[in-house]
Scaffold this motif. Structure first.
Motif, PDB file in Angstrom:
ATOM      1  N   VAL A 117       0.584  -1.030   0.256  1.00  0.00           N
ATOM      2  CA  VAL A 117       0.257  -0.126  -0.185  1.00  0.00           C
ATOM      3  C   VAL A 117       1.123   0.928  -0.168  1.00  0.00           C
ATOM      4  O   VAL A 117       0.538   2.348  -0.717  1.00  0.00           O
ATOM      5  CB  VAL A 117      -0.958  -0.342   1.078  1.00  0.00           C
ATOM      6  N   ARG A 118       1.625   1.377   1.000  1.00  0.00           N
ATOM      7  CA  ARG A 118       3.055   2.125   0.791  1.00  0.00           C
ATOM      8  C   ARG A 118       3.234   2.783  -0.176  1.00  0.00           C
ATOM      9  O   ARG A 118       3.733   3.708  -0.903  1.00  0.00           O
ATOM     10  CB  ARG A 118       3.736   2.146   1.875  1.00  0.00           C
ATOM     11  N   ALA A 119       4.001   1.934  -1.208  1.00  0.00           N
ATOM     12  CA  ALA A 119       4.222   1.608  -2.471  1.00  0.00           C
ATOM     13  C   ALA A 119       3.574   1.961  -3.089  1.00  0.00           C
ATOM     14  O   ALA A 119       3.878   2.921  -4.057  1.00  0.00           O
ATOM     15  CB  ALA A 119       5.047   0.099  -3.285  1.00  0.00           C
ATOM     16  N   ALA A 120       2.351   1.827  -3.543  1.00  0.00           N
ATOM     17  CA  ALA A 120       1.055   2.132  -4.363  1.00  0.00           C
ATOM     18  C   ALA A 120       1.201   3.658  -4.157  1.00  0.00           C
ATOM     19  O   ALA A 120       0.929   4.687  -5.235  1.00  0.00           O
ATOM     20  CB  ALA A 120      -0.240   1.684  -4.188  1.00  0.00           C
ATOM     21  N   ILE A 121       0.981   3.999  -2.621  1.00  0.00           N
ATOM     22  CA  ILE A 121       0.521   5.451  -2.360  1.00  0.00           C
ATOM     23  C   ILE A 121       1.739   6.457  -2.776  1.00  0.00           C
ATOM     24  O   ILE A 121       1.993   7.529  -3.298  1.00  0.00           O
ATOM     25  CB  ILE A 121       0.398   5.433  -0.906  1.00  0.00           C
ATOM     26  N   GLU A 122       2.684   6.042  -2.767  1.00  0.00           N
ATOM     27  CA  GLU A 122       4.255   6.549  -2.991  1.00  0.00           C
ATOM     28  C   GLU A 122       4.634   6.850  -4.381  1.00  0.00           C
ATOM     29  O   GLU A 122       5.678   7.670  -4.756  1.00  0.00           O
ATOM     30  CB  GLU A 122       5.532   6.005  -2.096  1.00  0.00           C
ATOM     31  N   THR A 123       4.251   5.198  -5.432  1.00  0.00           N
ATOM     32  CA  THR A 123       4.730   5.830  -6.965  1.00  0.00           C
ATOM     33  C   THR A 123       3.053   6.476  -7.954  1.00  0.00           C
ATOM     34  O   THR A 123       3.911   6.903  -9.300  1.00  0.00           O
ATOM     35  CB  THR A 123       4.755   4.408  -6.946  1.00  0.00           C
TER      36      THR A 123
ATOM     37  N   ASN B  79       2.986  -6.124  -7.719  1.00  0.00           N
ATOM     38  CA  ASN B  79       3.121  -7.762  -7.495  1.00  0.00           C
ATOM     39  C   ASN B  79       5.007  -7.969  -6.917  1.00  0.00           C
ATOM     40  O   ASN B  79       5.362  -9.141  -6.724  1.00  0.00           O
ATOM     41  CB  ASN B  79       2.863  -8.740  -7.584  1.00  0.00           C
ATOM     42  N   ASP B  80       5.989  -6.914  -7.105  1.00  0.00           N
ATOM     43  CA  ASP B  80       7.264  -6.841  -6.781  1.00  0.00           C
ATOM     44  C   ASP B  80       7.870  -7.187  -5.770  1.00  0.00           C
ATOM     45  O   ASP B  80       7.340  -5.936  -4.893  1.00  0.00           O
ATOM     46  CB  ASP B  80       7.899  -5.756  -7.482  1.00  0.00           C
ATOM     47  N   PRO B  81       8.498  -7.912  -5.436  1.00  0.00           N
ATOM     48  CA  PRO B  81       8.755  -8.249  -4.022  1.00  0.00           C
ATOM     49  C   PRO B  81       9.709  -7.504  -3.486  1.00  0.00           C
ATOM     50  O   PRO B  81       9.864  -6.958  -2.371  1.00  0.00           O
ATOM     51  CB  PRO B  81       9.898  -9.282  -4.153  1.00  0.00           C
ATOM     52  N   PHE B  82      10.739  -6.494  -4.425  1.00  0.00           N
ATOM     53  CA  PHE B  82      11.834  -5.203  -3.723  1.00  0.00           C
ATOM     54  C   PHE B  82      10.763  -4.033  -4.236  1.00  0.00           C
ATOM     55  O   PHE B  82      11.812  -3.010  -3.538  1.00  0.00           O
ATOM     56  CB  PHE B  82      12.612  -5.912  -5.439  1.00  0.00           C
ATOM     57  N   THR B  83       9.527  -4.199  -4.133  1.00  0.00           N
ATOM     58  CA  THR B  83       8.528  -2.071  -4.015  1.00  0.00           C
ATOM     59  C   THR B  83       7.346  -3.042  -3.565  1.00  0.00           C
ATOM     60  O   THR B  83       6.437  -2.428  -3.348  1.00  0.00           O
ATOM     61  CB  THR B  83       8.626  -2.467  -5.515  1.00  0.00           C
TER      62      THR B  83
ATOM     63  N   ASP C 100       1.829 -13.766  -5.537  1.00  0.00           N
ATOM     64  CA  ASP C 100       1.444 -12.810  -4.911  1.00  0.00           C
ATOM     65  C   ASP C 100       0.835 -11.826  -5.573  1.00  0.00           C
ATOM     66  O   ASP C 100       2.019 -10.391  -5.392  1.00  0.00           O
ATOM     67  CB  ASP C 100       1.640 -12.801  -3.981  1.00  0.00           C
ATOM     68  N   ILE C 101      -0.837 -10.678  -6.000  1.00  0.00           N
ATOM     69  CA  ILE C 101      -0.501  -9.951  -6.929  1.00  0.00           C
ATOM     70  C   ILE C 101      -1.471  -8.999  -6.280  1.00  0.00           C
ATOM     71  O   ILE C 101      -2.128  -9.701  -5.763  1.00  0.00           O
ATOM     72  CB  ILE C 101      -1.726 -10.201  -8.872  1.00  0.00           C
ATOM     73  N   THR C 102      -0.931  -7.517  -5.507  1.00  0.00           N
ATOM     74  CA  THR C 102      -2.134  -6.937  -4.581  1.00  0.00           C
ATOM     75  C   THR C 102      -2.752  -6.126  -6.139  1.00  0.00           C
ATOM     76  O   THR C 102      -2.000  -5.297  -6.375  1.00  0.00           O
ATOM     77  CB  THR C 102      -1.156  -6.617  -4.205  1.00  0.00           C
ATOM     78  N   LEU C 103      -3.612  -5.294  -5.337  1.00  0.00           N
ATOM     79  CA  LEU C 103      -4.431  -4.158  -6.029  1.00  0.00           C
ATOM     80  C   LEU C 103      -4.238  -3.358  -5.120  1.00  0.00           C
ATOM     81  O   LEU C 103      -5.245  -3.824  -3.505  1.00  0.00           O
ATOM     82  CB  LEU C 103      -6.142  -4.240  -6.750  1.00  0.00           C
ATOM     83  N   VAL C 104      -4.934  -2.284  -4.676  1.00  0.00           N
ATOM     84  CA  VAL C 104      -4.627  -1.361  -4.160  1.00  0.00           C
ATOM     85  C   VAL C 104      -5.384   0.061  -4.852  1.00  0.00           C
ATOM     86  O   VAL C 104      -4.937   0.664  -5.394  1.00  0.00           O
ATOM     87  CB  VAL C 104      -3.627  -0.311  -3.544  1.00  0.00           C
ATOM     88  N   ALA C 105      -6.540   0.211  -3.726  1.00  0.00           N
ATOM     89  CA  ALA C 105      -7.511   0.932  -4.040  1.00  0.00           C
ATOM     90  C   ALA C 105      -7.953   2.466  -2.972  1.00  0.00           C
ATOM     91  O   ALA C 105      -8.126   2.185  -2.143  1.00  0.00           O
ATOM     92  CB  ALA C 105      -8.898   0.771  -4.671  1.00  0.00           C
ATOM     93  N   PRO C 106      -7.876   4.232  -3.630  1.00  0.00           N
ATOM     94  CA  PRO C 106      -7.934   4.867  -2.460  1.00  0.00           C
ATOM     95  C   PRO C 106      -9.428   4.440  -2.710  1.00  0.00           C
ATOM     96  O   PRO C 106     -10.421   4.672  -3.344  1.00  0.00           O
ATOM     97  CB  PRO C 106      -7.265   6.394  -2.979  1.00  0.00           C
TER      98      PRO C 106
ATOM     99  N   GLY D 290       8.812 -15.407 -13.195  1.00  0.00           N
ATOM    100  CA  GLY D 290       7.327 -15.476 -13.096  1.00  0.00           C
ATOM    101  C   GLY D 290       7.565 -13.327 -13.875  1.00  0.00           C
ATOM    102  O   GLY D 290       8.849 -12.818 -14.124  1.00  0.00           O
ATOM    103  N   PHE D 291       6.645 -13.148 -13.970  1.00  0.00           N
ATOM    104  CA  PHE D 291       6.299 -11.395 -14.933  1.00  0.00           C
ATOM    105  C   PHE D 291       6.415 -10.426 -13.229  1.00  0.00           C
ATOM    106  O   PHE D 291       5.561 -11.001 -13.097  1.00  0.00           O
ATOM    107  CB  PHE D 291       4.653 -11.628 -15.399  1.00  0.00           C
ATOM    108  N   ARG D 292       7.829  -9.576 -13.693  1.00  0.00           N
ATOM    109  CA  ARG D 292       7.353  -9.275 -12.538  1.00  0.00           C
ATOM    110  C   ARG D 292       6.588  -7.814 -12.444  1.00  0.00           C
ATOM    111  O   ARG D 292       7.097  -6.602 -14.018  1.00  0.00           O
ATOM    112  CB  ARG D 292       8.723  -8.664 -12.387  1.00  0.00           C
ATOM    113  N   ILE D 293       6.062  -6.962 -11.526  1.00  0.00           N
ATOM    114  CA  ILE D 293       4.825  -6.138 -11.888  1.00  0.00           C
ATOM    115  C   ILE D 293       5.336  -4.997 -10.670  1.00  0.00           C
ATOM    116  O   ILE D 293       5.064  -4.855  -9.772  1.00  0.00           O
ATOM    117  CB  ILE D 293       2.831  -6.635 -11.642  1.00  0.00           C
ATOM    118  N   PRO D 294       5.742  -3.548 -10.918  1.00  0.00           N
ATOM    119  CA  PRO D 294       6.291  -2.551 -10.029  1.00  0.00           C
ATOM    120  C   PRO D 294       4.469  -2.065 -10.381  1.00  0.00           C
ATOM    121  O   PRO D 294       3.723  -2.062 -10.698  1.00  0.00           O
ATOM    122  CB  PRO D 294       6.734  -1.827 -11.025  1.00  0.00           C
ATOM    123  N   PRO D 295       4.802  -1.360  -8.684  1.00  0.00           N
ATOM    124  CA  PRO D 295       3.247  -0.719  -8.936  1.00  0.00           C
ATOM    125  C   PRO D 295       3.315   0.273 -10.081  1.00  0.00           C
ATOM    126  O   PRO D 295       3.318   1.167 -10.654  1.00  0.00           O
ATOM    127  CB  PRO D 295       3.309   0.567  -7.494  1.00  0.00           C
TER     128      PRO D 295
END
Length: 557
Positions: free
Chosen positions: A70-76, A88-92, A99-105, A155-160
């Motif tokens: 969530v913090r990565a999504a907010i900041e990016t 899903n990027d483990p380093f972000t 594990d794919i994450t969806l974040v919604a404001p 696999g396929f790496r997804i930044p925010p």
């Protein structure tokens, strides 16, 4: 202002019910058996600063790490109404690629949303997030959980990135993802279920704010954070001060046979000592501290853990912090709000480039599922010296990640089956462990034989408890499971598992649980024993049999 305990309890349950309803929406609308049947997903609610204020009773390994996503999504990303970020990027902020994450404001007061010309940062009033384990996200092996040397193979790496903008799906982003996975229809369906879950959470927050008002709702969220912190402080007052050390090992990294050490030193400071918070404002915000918080009362230091390894058992920082969150929340042994406030008194030290805080290009698929379990084991082993009456013996200590993939002869399309196989729970100071159950960082179910055979060209030949695999003692450890699956077509089979060379440890004189094992069973009945981490090509008619570890025993019989 003095908190009203009745109102606090009401809002605690309101926020929790939102996370639970999000999970129900996700489960009902998902396509894959891994989400619909096994419930390998999690949902949570966050305040305007990205602090978690409620979690569903879902997957611990997801929930404790989700705040970093969530913090990565907010900041990016610059977020407005109707937007939704995918990553899903483990380093972000992620954990491992499936594990794919969806974040919604969530915007309650739309007038607070400024044009991008005048204000870049989001002014959301809340955030909601859903995370699900997708059965395949591309990479070298079907199921995306293989023995890899670097993350680019996994696999396929997804930044925010924005999956939705102003309520509309970004079709080019979705198409890019679907073109890189083996089961695009299933992936699109599961992502749609995650979108529905976030919409559910947003609508429920809007309803609560319409009923109670935004200021009152946000004040209740802040009160929950403070209340959680107070509950943790009260527990820490009961723990004898001192430093408690422990270490435990993964069998190997799947590439080399060398054991991988995880080491921890947990220091409890004196209960009467209220240390000043010397963190910078930026650091305080990143770790969920309020302006009134004292400095951490406990330090959890993983210095001394082995360097990151070549195989795929490396854990990222989010996983280690998630494991700590889970353990300390369990120590309270009561119905506490699962908020960021619980970790305010606890400082987690995770040195970079180690097995507990890997950096690119480390492979990390097993860090989320296997190393997280061992981190819990080592934390419990250390805490058993401080609060022995609260700590169980080691559970099975592995999720036994089994993936099977190939071409379905009925459809001519690729398939990817993923499952974790339960084991024995460690015996407790007052009772036996439970048999055949997922423990600690996993809270999923099994895939029923009927659902598995309906969805995939596979047949369940055996499924039952593994008698006598639990450790002996005054209280016996739970037994593991035997699960045997026959291939109805040629298929690629991968296992990521641990506790094969040493069994889960007992406590207070209890004995170890039996280590796990795996074997190929040929049509003629002959067997070939395998290690805990392997990839093998099986032919139609051949079977894979997994025997999971039992839990450790507690006390002298």
């Amino acid at each position: 202002m003095k908190r009203d305990p009745i109102e606090l309890e009401i809002f605690k349950n309101l926020f929790h019910s939102i996370a639970e309803e999000m999970g129900a929406a996700l489960r009902r609308t998902a396509f894959s058996p891994n989400i619909k049947e096994r419930r390998d997903y999690s949902c949570a609610v966050f305040d305007r600063d990205g602090n978690v204020i409620a979690m569903g009773d879902h997957m611990p390994v997801h929930l404790g790490s989700m705040p970093m996503s969530v913090r990565a999504a907010i900041e990016t990303c610059e977020l407005g109404p109707g937007d939704m970020v995918m990553l899903n990027d483990p380093f972000t902020g992620g954990t491992h690629l499936p594990d794919i994450t969806l974040v919604a404001p969530v915007f309650i007061r739309r007038s607070r949303v400024h044009s991008h010309r005048t204000r870049r940062k989001a002014l959301a009033d809340f955030y909601v997030a859903s995370r699900a384990h997708h059965a395949d996200v591309g990479g070298t092996y079907p199921g995306s959980m293989g023995l890899c040397h670097e993350i680019y193979q996994e696999g396929f790496r997804i930044p925010p990135v924005k999956l939705m903008r102003a309520g509309e799906i970004e079709r080019d982003v979705l198409s890019l993802l679907l073109a890189n996975v083996r089961t695009p229809r299933e992936r699109e369906g599961d992502l749609g279920a995650q979108i529905a879950a976030c919409h559910t959470g947003s609508h429920r927050l809007e309803e609560i704010c319409a009923r109670y008002g935004l200021p009152r709702t946000q004040r209740a969220a802040a009160d929950l954070l403070a209340y959680s912190e107070e509950l943790m402080q009260a527990f820490l007052d009961q723990v004898p001060p001192g430093t408690y050390r422990a270490e435990d090992f993964l069998d190997n990294d799947g590439i080399r046979e060398t054991p991988v050490k995880i080491s921890v030193a947990i220091t409890f400071h004196k209960a009467t000592r209220r240390r000043q918070n010397r963190l910078s404002p930026a650091a305080s915000k990143a770790f969920g501290f309020s302006a009134k918080s004292s400095a951490p009362r406990v330090s959890v230091d993983f210095t001394g853990s082995d360097p990151q390894v070549e195989g795929s058992v490396n854990a990222v920082e989010a996983i280690t912090r998630s494991s700590c969150f889970y353990v300390f929340r369990c120590l309270l042994q009561e119905d506490v709000p699962a908020t960021a406030g619980l970790m305010r008194p606890i400082d987690v030290i995770v040195p970079e480039r180690t097995i507990v805080n890997a950096v690119p290009p480390a492979a990390v698929a097993g860090g989320n599922v296997e190393t997280s379990q061992r981190i819990v084991d080592v934390l419990l082993r250390a805490l058993a010296q401080a609060v022995p009456d609260r700590i169980p013996a080691a559970a099975s200590g592995t999720m036994n990640n089994l993936t099977i993939g190939g071409i379905d002869p009925h459809t001519g399309e690729p398939f990817a089956y993923y499952e974790t196989i339960a084991g024995g729970m460690g015996a407790r100071p007052t009772k036996n462990g439970v048999s055949g159950v997922h423990t600690h960082m996993t809270n999923s179910l099994n895939t029923p034989a009927e659902a598995l055979e309906y969805a995939y060209p596979l047949r369940v030949r055996k499924y039952g408890l593994r008698p006598g695999s639990g450790g002996a003692g005054r209280h016996r450890g739970g037994d593991g499971i035997v699960r045997e699956i026959e291939m109805l077509t040629d298929a690629e089979v991968t296992l990521l598992a641990d506790r094969r060379t040493r069994g889960p440890w007992g406590l207070s004189g209890g004995t170890e649980g039996a280590p796990g094992q795996a074997a190929i069973v040929r049509p003629d009945g002959s067997q070939q024993l395998l290690s805990g981490k392997f990839n093998v090509r099986l032919k139609k008619g051949e079977r894979i049999r997994i025997e999971s570890p039992g839990g450790g025993g507690w006390g002298i019989d």
